[in-house]
Motif scaffolding. Structure first.
Motif, PDB file in Angstrom:
ATOM      1  N   GLN A  67       6.498  -2.857  -1.422  1.00 46.09           N
ATOM      2  CA  GLN A  67       5.309  -2.673  -0.597  1.00 46.09           C
ATOM      3  C   GLN A  67       4.237  -1.831  -1.271  1.00 46.09           C
ATOM      4  OE1 GLN A  67       4.961  -4.446   2.009  1.00 46.09           O
ATOM      5  NE2 GLN A  67       7.023  -5.017   2.619  1.00 46.09           N
ATOM      6  N   ARG A  68       4.342  -1.663  -2.592  1.00 48.65           N
ATOM      7  CA  ARG A  68       3.264  -1.072  -3.375  1.00 48.65           C
ATOM      8  C   ARG A  68       2.805  -2.106  -4.395  1.00 48.65           C
ATOM      9  NH1 ARG A  68       7.165   2.215  -0.801  1.00 48.65           N
ATOM     10  NH2 ARG A  68       6.372   4.317  -0.504  1.00 48.65           N
ATOM     11  N   ALA A  69       1.772  -1.782  -5.140  1.00 49.87           N
ATOM     12  CA  ALA A  69       1.232  -2.740  -6.099  1.00 49.87           C
ATOM     13  C   ALA A  69       0.840  -2.005  -7.372  1.00 49.87           C
ATOM     14  CB  ALA A  69       0.018  -3.465  -5.509  1.00 49.87           C
ATOM     15  N   VAL A  70       0.689  -2.770  -8.454  1.00 51.80           N
ATOM     16  CA  VAL A  70       0.207  -2.209  -9.713  1.00 51.80           C
ATOM     17  C   VAL A  70      -1.029  -2.996 -10.139  1.00 51.80           C
ATOM     18  CG1 VAL A  70       1.784  -3.657 -11.081  1.00 51.80           C
ATOM     19  CG2 VAL A  70       0.822  -1.584 -12.096  1.00 51.80           C
ATOM     20  N   TRP A  71      -2.039  -2.267 -10.583  1.00 49.59           N
ATOM     21  CA  TRP A  71      -3.248  -2.888 -11.112  1.00 49.59           C
ATOM     22  C   TRP A  71      -3.128  -2.959 -12.631  1.00 49.59           C
ATOM     23  CZ3 TRP A  71      -6.995  -6.041 -10.821  1.00 49.59           C
ATOM     24  CH2 TRP A  71      -8.081  -5.977 -11.698  1.00 49.59           C
ATOM     25  N   LEU A  72      -3.310  -4.173 -13.186  1.00 49.24           N
ATOM     26  CA  LEU A  72      -3.219  -4.423 -14.623  1.00 49.24           C
ATOM     27  C   LEU A  72      -4.562  -4.975 -15.092  1.00 49.24           C
ATOM     28  CD1 LEU A  72       0.246  -6.161 -14.420  1.00 49.24           C
ATOM     29  CD2 LEU A  72      -0.164  -3.917 -15.447  1.00 49.24           C
ATOM     30  N   PRO A  73      -5.346  -4.191 -15.808  1.00 45.80           N
ATOM     31  CA  PRO A  73      -6.662  -4.663 -16.247  1.00 45.80           C
ATOM     32  C   PRO A  73      -6.568  -5.876 -17.167  1.00 45.80           C
ATOM     33  CG  PRO A  73      -6.474  -2.283 -16.470  1.00 45.80           C
ATOM     34  CD  PRO A  73      -5.097  -2.796 -16.189  1.00 45.80           C
ATOM     35  N   ALA A  74      -7.662  -6.586 -17.288  1.00 47.20           N
ATOM     36  CA  ALA A  74      -7.718  -7.766 -18.164  1.00 47.20           C
ATOM     37  C   ALA A  74      -7.368  -7.386 -19.595  1.00 47.20           C
ATOM     38  CB  ALA A  74      -9.112  -8.377 -18.116  1.00 47.20           C
ATOM     39  N   LEU A  75      -6.599  -8.254 -20.236  1.00 47.12           N
ATOM     40  CA  LEU A  75      -6.263  -8.187 -21.659  1.00 47.12           C
ATOM     41  C   LEU A  75      -5.296  -7.053 -22.018  1.00 47.12           C
ATOM     42  CD1 LEU A  75      -9.768  -8.969 -23.222  1.00 47.12           C
ATOM     43  CD2 LEU A  75      -7.937 -10.567 -22.599  1.00 47.12           C
ATOM     44  N   ILE A  76      -4.791  -6.319 -21.032  1.00 46.06           N
ATOM     45  CA  ILE A  76      -3.797  -5.269 -21.302  1.00 46.06           C
ATOM     46  C   ILE A  76      -2.418  -5.917 -21.437  1.00 46.06           C
ATOM     47  CG2 ILE A  76      -2.593  -3.279 -20.346  1.00 46.06           C
ATOM     48  CD1 ILE A  76      -5.339  -2.566 -21.302  1.00 46.06           C
ATOM     49  N   ILE A 114      -0.654   1.602  -6.864  1.00 44.74           N
ATOM     50  CA  ILE A 114      -1.472   1.949  -5.703  1.00 44.74           C
ATOM     51  C   ILE A 114      -0.709   1.686  -4.404  1.00 44.74           C
ATOM     52  CG2 ILE A 114      -3.640   1.489  -6.901  1.00 44.74           C
ATOM     53  CD1 ILE A 114      -3.784  -1.174  -5.356  1.00 44.74           C
ATOM     54  N   SER A 115      -1.129   2.387  -3.368  1.00 43.02           N
ATOM     55  CA  SER A 115      -0.598   2.128  -2.036  1.00 43.02           C
ATOM     56  C   SER A 115      -1.194   0.817  -1.517  1.00 43.02           C
ATOM     57  CB  SER A 115      -0.964   3.268  -1.087  1.00 43.02           C
ATOM     58  OG  SER A 115      -2.376   3.388  -0.992  1.00 43.02           O
ATOM     59  N   VAL A 116      -0.500   0.186  -0.594  1.00 39.59           N
ATOM     60  CA  VAL A 116      -0.965  -1.060   0.024  1.00 39.59           C
ATOM     61  C   VAL A 116      -0.990  -0.852   1.532  1.00 39.59           C
ATOM     62  CG1 VAL A 116      -0.470  -3.512   0.378  1.00 39.59           C
ATOM     63  CG2 VAL A 116      -0.097  -2.474  -1.870  1.00 39.59           C
ATOM     64  N   SER A 117      -2.180  -0.869   2.095  1.00 40.77           N
ATOM     65  CA  SER A 117      -2.321  -0.662   3.535  1.00 40.77           C
ATOM     66  C   SER A 117      -1.779  -1.877   4.290  1.00 40.77           C
ATOM     67  CB  SER A 117      -3.795  -0.463   3.890  1.00 40.77           C
ATOM     68  OG  SER A 117      -4.532  -1.668   3.686  1.00 40.77           O
ATOM     69  N   PRO A 118      -1.435  -1.713   5.569  1.00 46.89           N
ATOM     70  CA  PRO A 118      -0.998  -2.874   6.364  1.00 46.89           C
ATOM     71  C   PRO A 118      -2.016  -4.000   6.357  1.00 46.89           C
ATOM     72  CG  PRO A 118      -0.466  -0.838   7.515  1.00 46.89           C
ATOM     73  CD  PRO A 118      -1.297  -0.443   6.331  1.00 46.89           C
ATOM     74  N   LEU A 119      -3.306  -3.661   6.380  1.00 48.34           N
ATOM     75  CA  LEU A 119      -4.342  -4.698   6.333  1.00 48.34           C
ATOM     76  C   LEU A 119      -4.319  -5.427   5.001  1.00 48.34           C
ATOM     77  CD1 LEU A 119      -6.797  -6.217   7.371  1.00 48.34           C
ATOM     78  CD2 LEU A 119      -8.230  -4.271   6.648  1.00 48.34           C
ATOM     79  N   MET A 120      -4.264  -4.685   3.899  1.00 47.62           N
ATOM     80  CA  MET A 120      -4.233  -5.336   2.586  1.00 47.62           C
ATOM     81  C   MET A 120      -3.002  -6.225   2.446  1.00 47.62           C
ATOM     82  SD  MET A 120      -4.107  -3.839  -1.334  1.00 47.62           S
ATOM     83  CE  MET A 120      -5.268  -2.522  -1.016  1.00 47.62           C
ATOM     84  N   ARG A 121      -1.873  -5.762   2.969  1.00 49.34           N
ATOM     85  CA  ARG A 121      -0.637  -6.541   2.899  1.00 49.34           C
ATOM     86  C   ARG A 121      -0.814  -7.908   3.570  1.00 49.34           C
ATOM     87  NH1 ARG A 121       3.122  -3.256   5.842  1.00 49.34           N
ATOM     88  NH2 ARG A 121       2.823  -1.884   4.052  1.00 49.34           N
ATOM     89  N   GLN A 122      -1.388  -7.916   4.757  1.00 50.99           N
ATOM     90  CA  GLN A 122      -1.588  -9.174   5.472  1.00 50.99           C
ATOM     91  C   GLN A 122      -2.622 -10.061   4.782  1.00 50.99           C
ATOM     92  OE1 GLN A 122       0.369 -10.248   7.937  1.00 50.99           O
ATOM     93  NE2 GLN A 122       1.498  -8.347   7.546  1.00 50.99           N
ATOM     94  N   LEU A 123      -3.641  -9.432   4.209  1.00 53.67           N
ATOM     95  CA  LEU A 123      -4.653 -10.203   3.479  1.00 53.67           C
ATOM     96  C   LEU A 123      -4.049 -10.866   2.242  1.00 53.67           C
ATOM     97  CD1 LEU A 123      -7.662  -7.708   3.685  1.00 53.67           C
ATOM     98  CD2 LEU A 123      -7.451  -9.896   4.898  1.00 53.67           C
ATOM     99  N   LEU A 124      -3.172 -10.149   1.535  1.00 56.16           N
ATOM    100  CA  LEU A 124      -2.522 -10.720   0.352  1.00 56.16           C
ATOM    101  C   LEU A 124      -1.645 -11.906   0.732  1.00 56.16           C
ATOM    102  CD1 LEU A 124      -1.563  -7.406  -1.468  1.00 56.16           C
ATOM    103  CD2 LEU A 124      -3.008  -9.211  -2.436  1.00 56.16           C
ATOM    104  N   ILE A 125      -0.890 -11.752   1.800  1.00 53.80           N
ATOM    105  CA  ILE A 125      -0.016 -12.841   2.251  1.00 53.80           C
ATOM    106  C   ILE A 125      -0.851 -14.055   2.645  1.00 53.80           C
ATOM    107  CG2 ILE A 125       1.589 -13.523   4.078  1.00 53.80           C
ATOM    108  CD1 ILE A 125       2.632 -10.604   3.997  1.00 53.80           C
ATOM    109  N   GLU A 126      -1.954 -13.804   3.328  1.00 53.48           N
ATOM    110  CA  GLU A 126      -2.817 -14.906   3.762  1.00 53.48           C
ATOM    111  C   GLU A 126      -3.522 -15.568   2.589  1.00 53.48           C
ATOM    112  OE1 GLU A 126      -4.479 -17.558   6.476  1.00 53.48           O
ATOM    113  OE2 GLU A 126      -2.881 -16.071   6.747  1.00 53.48           O
ATOM    114  N   ALA A 127      -3.939 -14.775   1.600  1.00 51.12           N
ATOM    115  CA  ALA A 127      -4.686 -15.315   0.462  1.00 51.12           C
ATOM    116  C   ALA A 127      -3.880 -16.351  -0.308  1.00 51.12           C
ATOM    117  CB  ALA A 127      -5.106 -14.179  -0.464  1.00 51.12           C
ATOM    118  N   VAL A 128      -2.544 -16.124  -0.394  1.00 55.34           N
ATOM    119  CA  VAL A 128      -1.692 -17.065  -1.119  1.00 55.34           C
ATOM    120  C   VAL A 128      -1.648 -18.430  -0.423  1.00 55.34           C
ATOM    121  CG1 VAL A 128       0.713 -17.481  -1.812  1.00 55.34           C
ATOM    122  CG2 VAL A 128      -0.321 -15.242  -2.181  1.00 55.34           C
ATOM    123  N   GLN A 129      -1.910 -18.470   0.885  1.00 52.01           N
ATOM    124  CA  GLN A 129      -1.865 -19.723   1.640  1.00 52.01           C
ATOM    125  C   GLN A 129      -3.187 -20.487   1.598  1.00 52.01           C
ATOM    126  OE1 GLN A 129       1.157 -20.441   2.719  1.00 52.01           O
ATOM    127  NE2 GLN A 129       1.832 -18.388   2.066  1.00 52.01           N
TER     128      GLN A 129
END
Length: 256
Positions: free
Chosen positions: A61-70, A101-116
């Motif tokens: 339930q957390r995430a990692v940000w990986l910049p381009a080309l890293i 980074i932390s993932v808020s409940p809103l971001m979590r639902q947005l991520l799940i929805e975005a994949v659909q």
């Protein structure tokens, strides 16, 4: 989209592409990079991420940000992911540094929805609004202290790498200064310059991050505490709480 490589979709004429992927437990993504920046979110399981700059552990339930080309390598421990691949000109304030980074409940639902959503979603409609809201949530997410920075200085780097592989809280700044053939004052100044942390802060961070990976694998707090050189599980738990604000017994489940 689910279980498809970004390499097949990188040409998509959208600033953000969302993909969900399920990995076998213990699957290792070998070192690679992406043209787009990647937000890698674990719905389940734990991810261990390594780059030339250091190591990160990403709890559920957390995430990692990986910049381009890293260039990065990821060990997946029972992980199902949702990823956003973001064009460099749409990244905004996320910048060039990897971070958990932390993932808020809103971001979590947005991520799940975005994949659909359809791959070429309507940018001016509901789906485009959802993506814009996701980017706003991402920009305001809290960075978590789950990074073990590695120094570039070749007197310090081997000491840090060896500690990450086998943490031992009995090792002191004086011990390391002697091994690096530096005075304690010079060592302490150089170590902070290279890592952004004092030696004690770095040692605690390394123990916490490595402990999270082992806890996710089912090891007990007692076993980890003794392996790291703590006199008791209570002493280890106290240090863990100081760094992350919660005891190890609850941290992995706290966001579920």
């Amino acid at each position: 989209m689910r279980n498809i490589s970004i390499n097949e979709l990188d040409h998509t004429p959208r600033s953000v592409v969302a993909i969900g992927t399920d990995y076998a437990d213990g699957y290792l993504l070998q070192r690679h990079s992406h043209r787009r920046g990647q937000l890698l979110y674990g719905v389940t399981g734990v991810m261990q991420v390594s780059t030339l700059e250091g190591n990160w552990v990403v709890p559920p339930q957390r995430a990692v940000w990986l910049p381009a080309l890293i260039e990065h390598q990821v060990l997946m421990l029972g992980v199902s992911t949702r990823s956003l691949y973001i064009e460099p000109d749409a990244v905004g304030a996320l910048g060039r540094d990897c971070r958990v980074i932390s993932v808020s409940p809103l971001m979590r639902q947005l991520l799940i929805e975005a994949v659909q959503m359809p791959l070429e979603y309507d940018e001016s409609g509901r789906d485009g609004t959802l993506i814009n809201l996701l980017l706003h949530e991402l920009a305001r997410a809290t960075q978590l202290p789950l990074h073990i920075p590695l120094p570039e200085d070749q007197r310090l780097q081997p000491l840090c790498v060896a500690f990450v592989q086998q943490p031992d809280v009995h090792q002191s700044a004086g011990d390391w200064a002697a091994q690096a053939h530096l005075s304690l004052r010079t060592f302490s100044r150089l170590f902070r310059q290279q890592t952004g942390l004092s030696f004690v802060q770095w040692r605690q961070r390394a123990c916490v991050v490595q402990a999270l990976a082992r806890l996710a694998g089912g090891e007990t707090i007692t076993r980890i505490a003794l392996d790291f050189g703590y006199e008791s599980p209570a002493a280890f738990s106290s240090m863990f709480r100081r760094v992350l604000g919660q005891p190890p017994s609850t941290y992995l489940q706290a966001a579920i």
